[in-house]
Design an enzyme around this catalytic site. Structure first.
Site, PDB file in Angstrom:
ATOM      1  N   GLU A   1       0.807  -1.223   0.000  1.00  0.00           N
ATOM      2  CA  GLU A   1       0.000   0.000   0.000  1.00  0.00           C
ATOM      3  C   GLU A   1       0.844   1.278   0.000  1.00  0.00           C
ATOM      4  OE1 GLU A   1      -0.626  -2.599   1.926  1.00  0.00           O
ATOM      5  OE2 GLU A   1      -2.731  -3.166   1.748  1.00  0.00           O
TER       6      GLU A   1
ATOM      7  N   PHE B   1     -11.020  -7.492  13.978  1.00  0.00           N
ATOM      8  CA  PHE B   1      -9.904  -7.967  13.160  1.00  0.00           C
ATOM      9  C   PHE B   1      -9.567  -6.926  12.090  1.00  0.00           C
ATOM     10  CE2 PHE B   1      -8.519 -10.268   9.266  1.00  0.00           C
ATOM     11  CZ  PHE B   1      -7.268 -10.634   9.716  1.00  0.00           C
ATOM     12  N   GLN B   2      -8.302  -6.594  11.972  1.00  0.00           N
ATOM     13  CA  GLN B   2      -7.816  -5.588  11.024  1.00  0.00           C
ATOM     14  C   GLN B   2      -8.482  -4.230  11.215  1.00  0.00           C
ATOM     15  OE1 GLN B   2      -7.833  -7.270   6.991  1.00  0.00           O
ATOM     16  NE2 GLN B   2      -5.722  -7.919   7.314  1.00  0.00           N
TER      17      GLN B   2
ATOM     18  N   LYS C   1     -17.131  -1.382   6.343  1.00  0.00           N
ATOM     19  CA  LYS C   1     -17.530  -2.374   5.342  1.00  0.00           C
ATOM     20  C   LYS C   1     -19.039  -2.372   5.085  1.00  0.00           C
ATOM     21  CE  LYS C   1     -17.386  -7.200   4.123  1.00  0.00           C
ATOM     22  NZ  LYS C   1     -16.956  -8.558   4.403  1.00  0.00           N
TER      23      LYS C   1
ATOM     24  N   MET D   1      24.282   9.098   1.823  1.00  0.00           N
ATOM     25  CA  MET D   1      24.165  10.335   2.591  1.00  0.00           C
ATOM     26  C   MET D   1      24.539  10.088   4.054  1.00  0.00           C
ATOM     27  SD  MET D   1      23.611  13.487   2.025  1.00  0.00           S
ATOM     28  CE  MET D   1      22.449  14.064   0.788  1.00  0.00           C
TER      29      MET D   1
END
Lengths: 555, 206
Positions: free
Chosen positions: A43, A105-106, A155, A463
C-alpha cells in the site's frame, strides 16, 4: 457509490490493494470501465503512485487500501503528500460499524492516526453520506494549498443501499481559501521591490502547483530580479533562463546561497522558508526584508518575520505585482552574483576516470536533451539529480522534499508514467532507497510501463556515509549495505537490466535504455565515496556554505 | 489546571490568551483541535466546549499560554482545520471571563456558619448540605475562585471541580459567525402575538 463519485470527479486511475472490508468496492469495480485500477504490491507504493500521478499531471491522485494494515501502510505516503502539499485522495475501508471501537480484526483508527497528516479526513457512517464526503474530500484536496484527504468507510456502509444524491454545490463555512491577494499589500510589495538594490526571488513548489511559471518569468524579467528556487521549486522557473541562479539550501548552489544571504529584499513565492532551504533561522540574512506570497496564511510569519505578507494564489497575485513594479535595471547586482558563480561554479564536474555520479546525471541530461521527467528517491542521488540535470518545464522533477521519503522513486515514477504515458520517465534511484519499494517492479510489468530505472549503486547508504565521514569522525556505522544483484532481480521480474561498470559505458547504456520500448533497469556502479557538495552543515547558516574540499577534488 | 490569569478588569495578563473558536459540531472536532495544539507545541491552560447560539456550531473557549507560541500562529493553525469556522482572540478586548466551580468542603456544626459567611462574601451558593460536608457553587473569574479556594482550604476541601474559562466581549460586538437578522427576530415576536415597533429588537420585556 464511491466509484460513481470518483467517476463524476473525473478520476480515471486509482492505485490500490484489496482486502476483506473493501471487497464490496472491488466487486463493483468491473462496472466502471472508465476507472483503471492499478494493483500495487504494497500500500505504501499505492500512496506514492497516487502522489507521483498528481505531481506529474497536476490532477488528483487516488489510492486505496483496506482496513488495519492496509490503511497504516498508506500513512508514509500520505505524510509525504502532506509535507509537499500534493492533492491525494486516500480511500480506506474499515471494519463494520458494529465492530468499530471494539478492536475488530484488522481494525485501525485511521482517521485518528491521520489527523495531523491530512488536510482533512472523513469517517463515513451512512451510505447516503458517501457522495457528499467524496465531493468535499476532492474539493479540499485540490483547492487552496493542495493536500491529502482521507475517506474511511466501514464495510457495511459499502454494502448499505441508499439513493445516490450528487451535491452540485458545496458550502464549507470553515474552508474558503483566499486567492486574490490584498491590493494594499501588493502595492507595498511592488514599492519595496522598486526600492530594492539587491532583491531576490525564492520560488517554491507553490509556483508549480499554481501553474505560475509564465507569471513568474514576467515579473522577474520586468523588474530584473534574479530567481533561485527551493529544491521542490526546481522547474518552476526555467533553469536555462538568464535570470535563473539555481536553487538554494543545504546542497544548493554556492552562488544561490550567497545571493540569498546578500539580498536586501527576499521575495518568497509559494514556499515555506523551510530549515533545509534557509539554514539556521536566526542567522539567515538579517538585513533582508521579506515579502512572502503564499496561499496558506499559516505559512506567513511561521519561521521568519515578514515585512509584506500576501495571502493568495501566486498565479493571480504575481501579475498584479508585475503591473505595479517599475522596469528594473540591476546590472551591478546581477554581475555580483555572476561573479560569485564564476568563482564558485558548484556545478562543474571534474575530470576523473572514476564513474562520478554527477557525470552520470549530466550525461543523462545531455542524452535526453533535458526533456525527460526525473523522479528521485531520497539521499545523495536525489541531490545530484537536482543539481546536474537542468529543468525548464514545470513538473519535470518529482521528488520527496519535505518528508524525505526513501523508496519514493519507483512507485512515484510509476504514477508519473501512468499520468503521462508518452513522456520519458527516469527513476533515479539510490541503492538503498530503491530497495524500500523494490516490489513495485511487478507493477511495471503488469501495466507495461516503460519507466527507466537508473540505480546509483555505491554500496553505501551514501548520505549517511557522508555525514558519518564529515561529522562522526568516519565512524561508518550501519551505512554499508549489502545488495541483491539488481540485474538478476529485474530479470526475475521479467525486466531487462544492464550493469554499467565503467565511465565509458554510461552514454551507451543510456542510449540503449532510451531506445528500448519497455521498462529497463540500469545498475550504475558509481564511485563509492563521492560526496554531495556544496553543503551547509546541519544547523549552520547559508553564509557558512562549504564547497568540495581540495583533497576530494584531487581524488 | 487554570491559574490566575486576569486582573480585576477582566483583561488577560501578558502571556495568556483567551481564544474563542466557533467550530462545526461534528464528531472528532475536539480531538482535531486538541491534536493540533499538541502537534504544534501550543500549551492549553483550559478548554471549554458547548453549544453556541447557532445550531450545528459549537463554541470553544481556549485559554492558551501565549509564551510557548505566537498567538497569531495559534489562530492561523486553527483556521487551517476545515471544521473551524471562526477564530477570535479576545485578549485585547474588554471581556467578561467566567468560570464555574463546585467545591465540596468539610463542615460540622461548629464551623458551618463560618463557611456560610465566607460563601456569602464570594456570592457562592450552597447547592448541597449534609452533616459532614457541603457543596458550594461559585461563578466568577479565576482570581475570585482561587480566592474562595484559599479561604476554604483550612476547612478541608474534599473535592473540587472547575469548568475552565468561558468569555464574552462587552458591548454590542460579538464573536459569532453571523448574527440573526432583525427580520427573523421580528417574525418570532409576531408569531408569539407580540406587537413590534421600532428597530430596537429584541426587547427585554413587552
Amino acid at each position: 457509490m464511491v466509484l460513481e463519485s470518483l467517476e463524476r470527479e473525473g478520476v480515471d486511475t486509482m492505485f490500490g490493494y484489496p482486502g476483506g472490508v473493501v471487497l464490496p468496492l472491488y466487486d463493483t469495480l468491473p462496472q466502471f470501465p472508465g476507472i483503471r485500477h492499478v494493483l500495487v504490491r504494497h500500500e505504501q507504493g499505492a500512496a506514492h503512485m497516487a502522489d507521483g500521478y498528481a505531481r506529474a499531471s497536476g490532477r488528483l491522485g487516488v489510492c486505496l487500501g483496506t482496513s488495519g494494515p492496509g490503511a497504516t501502510n498508506l500513512v508514509t505516503g500520505i505524510t509525504t503528500s502532506w509535507m509537499d502539499s500534493t492533492p491525494v485522495l486516500a480511500l480506506t475501508g474499515n471494519v463494520a460499524r458494529t465492530l468499530l471501537g471494539r478492536d475488530g480484526f484488522q481494525e485501525a483508527d485511521i482517521t485518528g492516526i491521520t489527523h495531523s497528516i491530512t488536510k482533512h479526513n472523513y469517517l463515513v457512517m451512512q451510505a447516503s453520506e458517501i457522495p457528499l464526503a467524496m465531493r468535499e474530500a476532492v474539493h479540499i484536496a485540490t483547492t487552496g494549498r493542495p493536500g491529502p484527504v482521507l475517506v474511511d468507510i466501514p464495510k457495511d456502509v459499502f454494502q448499505e443501499e441508499a439513493e445516490f444524491y450528487w451535491p452540485e454545490h458545496l458550502s464549507l463555512r470553515g474552508y474558503k481559501p483566499t486567492t486574490e491577494g490584498h491590493d494594499g499589500m501588493i502595492k507595498r510589495a511592488a514599492a519595496l521591490i522598486d526600492q530594492a538594490k539587491r532583491p531576490i526571488i525564492i520560488a517554491g513548489h507553490g509556483v508549480i502547483w499554481g501553474e505560475a511559471q509564465k507569471e513568474l518569468v514576467e515579473l522577474a524579467e520586468k523588474a530584473q530580479i534574479p530567481v533561485i528556487t527551493t529544491f521542490l521549486g526546481i522547474s518552476g522557473f526555467p533553469e536555462n533562463h538568464v535570470l535563473s541562479y539555481g536553487w538554494l539550501g543545504m546542497h544548493g548552489m554556492f552562488y544561490a546561497n550567497m545571493a540569498a544571504d546578500a539580498a536586501d529584499v527576499v521575495i518568497g513565492i509559494g514556499m515555506r522558508f523551510d530549515d533545509r532551504a534557509m539554514g539556521r533561522f536566526k542567522d539567515f540574512n538579517p538585513n533582508a526584508k521579506i515579502v512572502h506570497i503564499d496561499i496558506d496564511p499559516a505559512e506567513i510569519g511561521k519561521n521568519f518575520a515578514t515585512a509584506v505578507p500576501i495571502v493568495g494564489d501566486v498565479k493571480r497575485v504575481l501579475p498584479k505585482i508585475t503591473d505595479h513594479v517599475q522596469h528594473g535595471v540591476r546590472t551591478d547586482w546581477l554581475r555580483w552574483i555572476d561573479q560569485v558563480r564564476e568563482e564558485h561554479p558548484s556545478l562543474h564536474i571534474r575530470e576523473s576516470r572514476r564513474m562520478l555520479p554527477q557525470y552520470v546525471v549530466r550525461t543523462l541530461y545531455e542524452e535526453t536533451q533535458g526533456n525527460a521527467t526525473i523522479v528521485t528517491g531520497v539521499g545523495q542521488h536525489q541531490m545530484w539529480a537536482g543539481q546536474h540535470y537542468f529543468y525548464n518545464k514545470p513538473r519535470q522533477l518529482i521528488s520527496s522534499g519535505g518528508l524525505g521519503t526513501m523508496g519514493f522513486e519507483l512507485p512515484a515514477a510509476i504514477g508519473a508514467q501512468m499520468a503521462l504515458p508518452n513522456e520519458e520517465i527516469w527513476a533515479i534511484c539510490g541503492d538503498g532507497s530503491f530497495q524500500m519499494n523494490i516490489q513495485e517492479m511487478a507493477v511495471l510489468v503488469d501495466e507495461g510501463l516503460p519507466v527507466k530505472m537508473a540505480i546509483f549503486n555505491n554500496g553505501y547508504l551514501g548520505m549517511i556515509r557522508q555525514w558519518q565521514q564529515l561529522f562522526y569522525d568516519k565512524n561508518y556505522s550501519s551505512c554499508g549495505i549489502t545488495q541483491p544483484d539488481f540485474c538478476k532481480l529485474a530479470d526475475a521480474y521479467g525486466i531487462r537490466a544492464l550493469r554499467v561498470e565503467t565511465k565509458a559505458e554510461v552514454p551507451l547504456a543510456i542510449k540503449e535504455a532510451r531506445e528500448y520500448k519497455g521498462p529497463i533497469l540500469l545498475d550504475f556502479q558509481i564511485d563509492q565515496e563521492e560526496n554531495v557538495w556544496p553543503m551547509v552543515p546541519a544547523g549552520a547558516s547559508l553564509a557558512e556554505t562549504i564547497e568540495q574540499p581540495a583533497e576530494e577534488l584531487a581524488r | 489546571m487554570s491559574t490566575a490569569t486576569t486582573n480585576s478588569n477582566g483583561r488577560a495578563r501578558a502571556g495568556s490568551h483567551t481564544v474563542v473558536a466557533i467550530v462545526e459540531d461534528k464528531p472528532g472536532v475536539l480531538m482535531r483541535v486538541a491534536s493540533l495544539f499538541r502537534r504544534r507545541g501550543f500549551n492549553i491552560e483550559s478548554l471549554t466546549v458547548g453549544h453556541s447560539e447557532e445550531k450545528g456550531l459549537s463554541r470553544m473557549t481556549i485559554l492558551v499560554d501565549g509564551e510557548g507560541a505566537p498567538i497569531e500562529q495559534v489562530e492561523k493553525q486553527l483556521y487551517k482545520l476545515i471544521d473551524v469556522v471562526k477564530v477570535s482572540d479576545l485578549s485585547n478586548e474588554e471581556m467578561i471571563p467566567r468560570e464555574l466551580a463546585l467545591i465540596k468542603v468539610r463542615a460540622n456544626n461548629v464551623n458551618r456558619h463560618e463557611l456560610l459567611d465566607i460563601a456569602n462574601v464570594f456570592r457562592a451558593d450552597v447547592v448541597d448540605i449534609a452533616t459532614s460536608s457541603l457543596i458550594l457553587q461559585v461563578v466568577g473569574d479565576e482570581t475570585k475562585i482561587d480566592g474562595l479556594i484559599k479561604m476554604l482550604e483550612p476547612y478541608g476541601i474534599r473535592e473540587l471541580s472547575r469548568t475552565g474559562r468561558i468569555a464574552m466581549v462587552r458591548g454590542a460586538k460579538t464573536t459569532t459567525v453571523h448574527e440573526r437578522e432583525p427580520e427573523k427576530i421580528r417574525e418570532i415576536h409576531e408569531r408569539a402575538g407580540r406587537r413590534v415597533e421600532g428597530r430596537e429588537l429584541p426587547f427585554s420585556s413587552d
